[in-house]
Design an enzyme around this catalytic site. Structure first.
Site, PDB file in Angstrom:
ATOM      1  N   GLY A   1     -16.241 -21.901 -17.010  1.00  0.00           N
ATOM      2  CA  GLY A   1     -15.669 -20.857 -17.856  1.00  0.00           C
ATOM      3  C   GLY A   1     -16.460 -19.565 -17.817  1.00  0.00           C
ATOM      4  O   GLY A   1     -16.878 -19.122 -16.750  1.00  0.00           O
TER       5      GLY A   1
ATOM      6  N   ALA B   1     -10.725 -16.054  -7.539  1.00  0.00           N
ATOM      7  CA  ALA B   1     -10.711 -16.392  -8.976  1.00  0.00           C
ATOM      8  C   ALA B   1     -11.439 -15.315  -9.781  1.00  0.00           C
ATOM      9  O   ALA B   1     -10.993 -14.919 -10.860  1.00  0.00           O
ATOM     10  CB  ALA B   1     -11.364 -17.752  -9.209  1.00  0.00           C
ATOM     11  N   GLY B   2     -12.536 -14.839  -9.216  1.00  0.00           N
ATOM     12  CA  GLY B   2     -13.325 -13.834  -9.920  1.00  0.00           C
ATOM     13  C   GLY B   2     -12.550 -12.536 -10.121  1.00  0.00           C
ATOM     14  O   GLY B   2     -12.635 -11.906 -11.175  1.00  0.00           O
ATOM     15  N   ASP B   3     -11.798 -12.133  -9.111  1.00  0.00           N
ATOM     16  CA  ASP B   3     -11.028 -10.883  -9.219  1.00  0.00           C
ATOM     17  C   ASP B   3      -9.892 -11.039 -10.236  1.00  0.00           C
ATOM     18  O   ASP B   3      -9.638 -10.138 -11.033  1.00  0.00           O
ATOM     19  CB  ASP B   3     -10.462 -10.498  -7.845  1.00  0.00           C
ATOM     20  CG  ASP B   3     -11.565 -10.362  -6.802  1.00  0.00           C
ATOM     21  OD1 ASP B   3     -12.658  -9.903  -7.170  1.00  0.00           O
ATOM     22  OD2 ASP B   3     -11.333 -10.739  -5.642  1.00  0.00           O
TER      23      ASP B   3
ATOM     24  N   ASN C   1      -7.599  -6.813  -4.681  1.00  0.00           N
ATOM     25  CA  ASN C   1      -7.193  -8.045  -5.381  1.00  0.00           C
ATOM     26  C   ASN C   1      -7.125  -7.776  -6.889  1.00  0.00           C
ATOM     27  O   ASN C   1      -6.185  -8.172  -7.578  1.00  0.00           O
ATOM     28  CB  ASN C   1      -8.212  -9.176  -5.180  1.00  0.00           C
ATOM     29  CG  ASN C   1      -8.362  -9.618  -3.730  1.00  0.00           C
ATOM     30  OD1 ASN C   1      -7.542  -9.277  -2.888  1.00  0.00           O
ATOM     31  ND2 ASN C   1      -9.410 -10.373  -3.450  1.00  0.00           N
TER      32      ASN C   1
ATOM     33  N   TYR D   1     -16.809 -12.091   9.505  1.00  0.00           N
ATOM     34  CA  TYR D   1     -16.386 -10.707   9.264  1.00  0.00           C
ATOM     35  C   TYR D   1     -16.503  -9.873  10.533  1.00  0.00           C
ATOM     36  O   TYR D   1     -17.461 -10.013  11.287  1.00  0.00           O
ATOM     37  CB  TYR D   1     -17.290 -10.045   8.214  1.00  0.00           C
ATOM     38  CG  TYR D   1     -17.135 -10.580   6.823  1.00  0.00           C
ATOM     39  CD1 TYR D   1     -15.982 -10.333   6.096  1.00  0.00           C
ATOM     40  CD2 TYR D   1     -18.156 -11.291   6.217  1.00  0.00           C
ATOM     41  CE1 TYR D   1     -15.844 -10.807   4.800  1.00  0.00           C
ATOM     42  CE2 TYR D   1     -18.033 -11.765   4.925  1.00  0.00           C
ATOM     43  CZ  TYR D   1     -16.874 -11.524   4.225  1.00  0.00           C
ATOM     44  OH  TYR D   1     -16.756 -11.987   2.947  1.00  0.00           O
TER      45      TYR D   1
HETATM   46  P1  ATP Z   1     -14.747 -15.431  -6.208  1.00  0.00           P
HETATM   47  O1  ATP Z   1     -15.842 -14.522  -5.676  1.00  0.00           O
HETATM   48  O2  ATP Z   1     -14.569 -16.670  -5.376  1.00  0.00           O
HETATM   49  O3  ATP Z   1     -13.479 -14.735  -6.486  1.00  0.00           O
HETATM   50  P2  ATP Z   1     -16.509 -15.615  -8.460  1.00  0.00           P
HETATM   51  O4  ATP Z   1     -17.692 -16.339  -7.906  1.00  0.00           O
HETATM   52  O5  ATP Z   1     -16.567 -14.160  -8.634  1.00  0.00           O
HETATM   53  O6  ATP Z   1     -15.223 -16.001  -7.618  1.00  0.00           O
HETATM   54  P3  ATP Z   1     -16.163 -17.707 -10.433  1.00  0.00           P
HETATM   55  O7  ATP Z   1     -17.221 -17.789 -11.469  1.00  0.00           O
HETATM   56  O8  ATP Z   1     -16.171 -18.715  -9.346  1.00  0.00           O
HETATM   57  O9  ATP Z   1     -16.124 -16.205  -9.865  1.00  0.00           O
HETATM   58  O10 ATP Z   1     -14.742 -17.800 -11.128  1.00  0.00           O
HETATM   59  C1  ATP Z   1     -14.276 -16.789 -12.007  1.00  0.00           C
HETATM   60  C2  ATP Z   1     -13.533 -17.417 -13.132  1.00  0.00           C
HETATM   61  O11 ATP Z   1     -12.402 -18.161 -12.626  1.00  0.00           O
HETATM   62  C3  ATP Z   1     -14.350 -18.409 -13.944  1.00  0.00           C
HETATM   63  O12 ATP Z   1     -15.127 -17.732 -14.917  1.00  0.00           O
HETATM   64  C4  ATP Z   1     -13.224 -19.276 -14.529  1.00  0.00           C
HETATM   65  O13 ATP Z   1     -12.626 -18.608 -15.603  1.00  0.00           O
HETATM   66  C5  ATP Z   1     -12.226 -19.342 -13.376  1.00  0.00           C
HETATM   67  N1  ATP Z   1     -12.519 -20.495 -12.517  1.00  0.00           N
HETATM   68  C6  ATP Z   1     -13.260 -20.523 -11.398  1.00  0.00           C
HETATM   69  N2  ATP Z   1     -13.331 -21.764 -10.879  1.00  0.00           N
HETATM   70  C7  ATP Z   1     -12.588 -22.544 -11.704  1.00  0.00           C
HETATM   71  C8  ATP Z   1     -12.241 -23.940 -11.721  1.00  0.00           C
HETATM   72  N3  ATP Z   1     -12.701 -24.780 -10.791  1.00  0.00           N
HETATM   73  N4  ATP Z   1     -11.441 -24.389 -12.726  1.00  0.00           N
HETATM   74  C9  ATP Z   1     -10.976 -23.551 -13.680  1.00  0.00           C
HETATM   75  N5  ATP Z   1     -11.265 -22.237 -13.714  1.00  0.00           N
HETATM   76  C10 ATP Z   1     -12.057 -21.737 -12.752  1.00  0.00           C
END
Ligand code: ATP
Length: 313
Positions: free
Chosen positions: A228, A253-255, A35, A100
């Site tokens: 954020g 979103a994290g990736d 991703n 999984y």
């Molecule tokens: P995942 O494992 O589901 O890919 P994650 O837990 O690694 O995600 P998050 O902290 O959920 O990471 O999201 C990563 C980034 O994406 C956040 O720091 C923010 O910038 C953006 N983000 C996530 N959720 C939202 C939201 N509801 N609205 C706007 N931006 C978001």
């Protein structure tokens, strides 16, 4: 940028209902590291992904999807093990269930022999996730070998903690990542993940997490979901709010966030600009279904930023 890790076939249901009764599933692919490779590629950075798949149609699907995004694929085909599989369903309108089938998968047999000669040495960044060392002992050894090669060549090492509780506990992950942490130049995680690596600091103490994990020459980035992100680099704390978007699916979103951060870093932008782009990428990834399909291209990033400038919230 070079990365390595498991990508699974992903079977998902768009409609609500139990897998015990659903008549059909869509087929896609997903894996944190691919991703990220796709997200970075869309932002103009040449990327390579190292992995293994089974000698089966789902493995072919995994390779084809990633190749089609312009990522260089270095993937061994293992005739004796299957491609890993993930099933995603929506038992109710508000819940998601993930199952999984990855134990014993082809990618869990990753070994240092799968690392192509010279690839890590020639890259500017090696990106890893905390998923790989929990896959198997040989996958863990592969991660260590990759880091050793990166360090010897002066390649930057980036690590997204990405804790997957189904694969192992926080303490086990902290122990395995502890073996490479001193070599990590960019450390990314959520509050709970960074707390696992910072004994004695509670996950709500964001500043404490960042300062405890910071080292000279290392950036630590905290993903805060809808709040954020924050980063500590060169002793300076940066915070950036999330964008307000219509959220459809936060997975991936994290990736996308890390892809945004790394692309800005590779372009030589400062930490504030890296965080701003990362937040925009993370937000856009939330607006479409799928683990990587919503990773933005530059024009989509510009449209988000232009829209906000015209209609500030
Ligand atoms: P995942 O494992 O589901 O890919 P994650 O837990 O690694 O995600 P998050 O902290 O959920 O990471 O999201 C990563 C980034 O994406 C956040 O720091 C923010 O910038 C953006 N983000 C996530 N959720 C939202 C939201 N509801 N609205 C706007 N931006 C978001």
């Amino acid at each position: 940028m070079v990365t390595l890790g498991e990508t699974m076939a992903l079977m998902r249901s768009a409609v609500v209902g139990s897998l015990a009764h659903l008549p059909g599933l869509d087929v896609a692919v997903g894996g944190a590291e691919s991703n990220l490779a796709i997200g970075l590629r869309r932002l103009g950075v040449p990327t390579a992904w190292i992995s293994r798949v089974g000698d089966d149609p789902l493995g072919e699907r995994v390779m084809r999807e990633i190749l089609a995004e312009g990522v260089e694929v270095h993937c061994a085909i293992d005739p004796s093990r299957p491609t890993g599989l993930m099933l995603k369903s929506r038992p109710t309108a508000t819940t998601t269930r993930v199952d999984y089938y990855r134990a014993g998968s082809a990618a869990s047999a990753l070994s240092p022999a799968d690392l192509p000669d010279g690839l890590i040495e020639q890259a500017r960044v090696l990106h890893l996730s905390g998923i790989t060392p929990l896959l198997s002992r040989s996958a863990h050894t592969t991660m260590l070998a990759a880091v050793q090669r990166a360090v010897a060549a002066g390649t930057t090492v980036s690590l997204d903690v990405n804790h997957r509780a189904r694969l192992g506990g926080r303490d086990e992950l902290a122990r395995l990542l502890g073996e490479v942490l001193e070599y990590v130049d960019l450390l990314v995680g959520g509050p709970e993940e960074l707390a696992a690596l910072a004994p004695g600091v509670v996950e709500d103490d964001h500043r404490g997490l960042l300062t405890t994990l910071a080292r000279e020459g290392r950036q630590v980035v905290l993903k805060r979901g809808a709040d954020g992100a924050a980063a500590l680099a060169d002793g300076e704390l940066h915070e950036a709010p999330a964008h307000r978007v219509a959220v459809l699916d936060t997975v991936g979103a994290g990736d996308a966030f890390v892809a945004g951060y790394l692309s800005a870093q590779l372009e030589g932008l400062d930490v504030a600009a890296r965080l701003a782009r990362a937040n925009a990428c993370g937000a856009l990834a939330c607006t479409t279904p799928g683990d990587w399909e919503g990773a933005p291209r530059p024009a989509e990033l510009e449209a988000l930023l232009a829209g906000e400038a015209a209609d500030p919230v």
